[in-house]
Each structure stands twice: as C-alpha cells, then as structure tokens.
Design a protein around this motif. Structure first.
Motif, PDB file in Angstrom:
ATOM      1  N   GLU A  60      36.888  50.839  40.105  1.00  0.00           N
ATOM      2  CA  GLU A  60      35.324  50.657  39.348  1.00  0.00           C
ATOM      3  C   GLU A  60      35.772  50.356  37.815  1.00  0.00           C
ATOM      4  OE1 GLU A  60      33.042  53.966  39.755  1.00  0.00           O
ATOM      5  OE2 GLU A  60      33.292  54.131  41.844  1.00  0.00           O
ATOM      6  N   SER A  63      36.552  43.603  38.022  1.00  0.00           N
ATOM      7  CA  SER A  63      36.240  43.167  39.152  1.00  0.00           C
ATOM      8  C   SER A  63      37.056  41.635  39.114  1.00  0.00           C
ATOM      9  CB  SER A  63      34.852  42.966  39.420  1.00  0.00           C
ATOM     10  OG  SER A  63      34.237  41.993  38.464  1.00  0.00           O
ATOM     11  N   THR A  85      35.918  43.732  44.279  1.00  0.00           N
ATOM     12  CA  THR A  85      36.188  45.212  43.927  1.00  0.00           C
ATOM     13  C   THR A  85      36.908  45.896  44.408  1.00  0.00           C
ATOM     14  OG1 THR A  85      33.858  45.943  44.643  1.00  0.00           O
ATOM     15  CG2 THR A  85      33.670  44.794  42.739  1.00  0.00           C
ATOM     16  N   ARG A  87      39.913  46.680  43.980  1.00  0.00           N
ATOM     17  CA  ARG A  87      41.305  47.173  43.033  1.00  0.00           C
ATOM     18  C   ARG A  87      42.571  46.711  43.726  1.00  0.00           C
ATOM     19  NH1 ARG A  87      41.443  53.393  44.848  1.00  0.00           N
ATOM     20  NH2 ARG A  87      43.349  53.276  45.803  1.00  0.00           N
ATOM     21  N   VAL A 105      33.102  42.623  34.778  1.00  0.00           N
ATOM     22  CA  VAL A 105      32.804  43.907  34.203  1.00  0.00           C
ATOM     23  C   VAL A 105      32.251  43.777  32.717  1.00  0.00           C
ATOM     24  CG1 VAL A 105      33.302  46.424  33.855  1.00  0.00           C
ATOM     25  CG2 VAL A 105      33.697  45.264  36.088  1.00  0.00           C
TER      26      VAL A 105
END
Length: 152
Positions: A60, A63, A85, A87, A105
């Motif tokens: 989170e 991106s 997204t 990771r 982001v």
C-alpha cells in the motif's frame, strides 16, 4: 559416452542463460521508492524484449503504472492505464521501444521523482547484461546434468 553427454550438457548450460530474459530489480536494493534517481539506475543497463522489470515496494505504499511519454513528463495518469499494486510487480518487456512507468500514489511522481524511463531493444544477443541470475541458472543446470550422469 558419459563424457560426450557432459560436454553437451555443459554447452547447453552455458548457452541457455544467454537466450533467457533477464530480471531487473528496479532500484536494486532500494526497490521502487521515492527520492531515488531511476534514470541513473537505468543508465548503462541494456533492456531487451523478454526481460522482466521487477518492482518491489512495501504494501500500500506505492503503485506502478505504465504511461506514455507525455503522461510521464506531466506525472499524469490516464484512464485505462492498468495500475499494479501487488508490491512485487513483474512486467515482462514484450515489445521494443520506449517504456515509461510512474508511481500513482499521492505526489510520488511529481515530488518524489518516482518514475522510470527505459528503451527496450529487440536484439537479445549482448554478452553484457544487467543481472547475474541467468549465470546462476546455467551453473545449476550444469550441476544437475552432472548429477544425472552420475546417477545413470
């Protein structure tokens, strides 16, 4: 006979990595983050069709969005640009040409310079590449081949 098999397997182990695509960890040990010079990171690396870009970042936090040259310059996200997204995003470079990636982001692209531009070549014959991973796999194949010959 066994010596001939060994020679054939050794040749395959050496040549096989040169035709495989390379994995490039974007940003190396820093990963995909803000306040990092990705253009300096990409400088001197050769990207070819079949190579993979691996974007690693905390969950989170960021991106990865593939954009065009104009959107790259403006840090703008257009509708329909698939946002990654996971990771641990892996992008296979399927075609040659210019490629642009930004973080979507907050203002990570505009303020944090979190964007990457690379040129992808069709030719995959260069001896000097950006990762040692295929060399590792080549040695693993050679060792596996030797073990198979010993067991036979």
């Amino acid at each position: 006979m066994a010596f001939t098999q060994f020679i054939v397997l050794a040749i395959v182990a050496i040549l096989f990595p040169s035709i495989m695509g390379m994995d490039f960890m974007v940003g190396d040990d820093k990963g995909w983050t803000t306040n990092f010079d990705y253009q300096a990171w990409a400088k001197g690396k050769e990207f070819h069709v079949g190579d993979n870009l691996v974007f690693k970042y905390p969950v989170e936090a960021h991106s990865v969005i593939k954009v065009n040259g104009t959107s790259f310059q403006q840090c703008a996200i257009s509708a329909g640009n698939g946002t990654l997204t996971s990771r641990n995003d892996v992008i296979t470079l399927a075609t040659s040409g210019n490629k642009w990636y930004i973080c979507g982001v907050a203002k990570h692209c505009e303020v944090g310079n979190q964007k990457l531009f690379i040129m992808v070549s069709e030719d995959n014959s260069s001896a000097v590449r950006g990762s040692i991973e295929p060399l590792y796999y080549g040695w693993m194949m050679a060792i596996f081949g030797i073990l198979m010959m010993v067991m036979v």
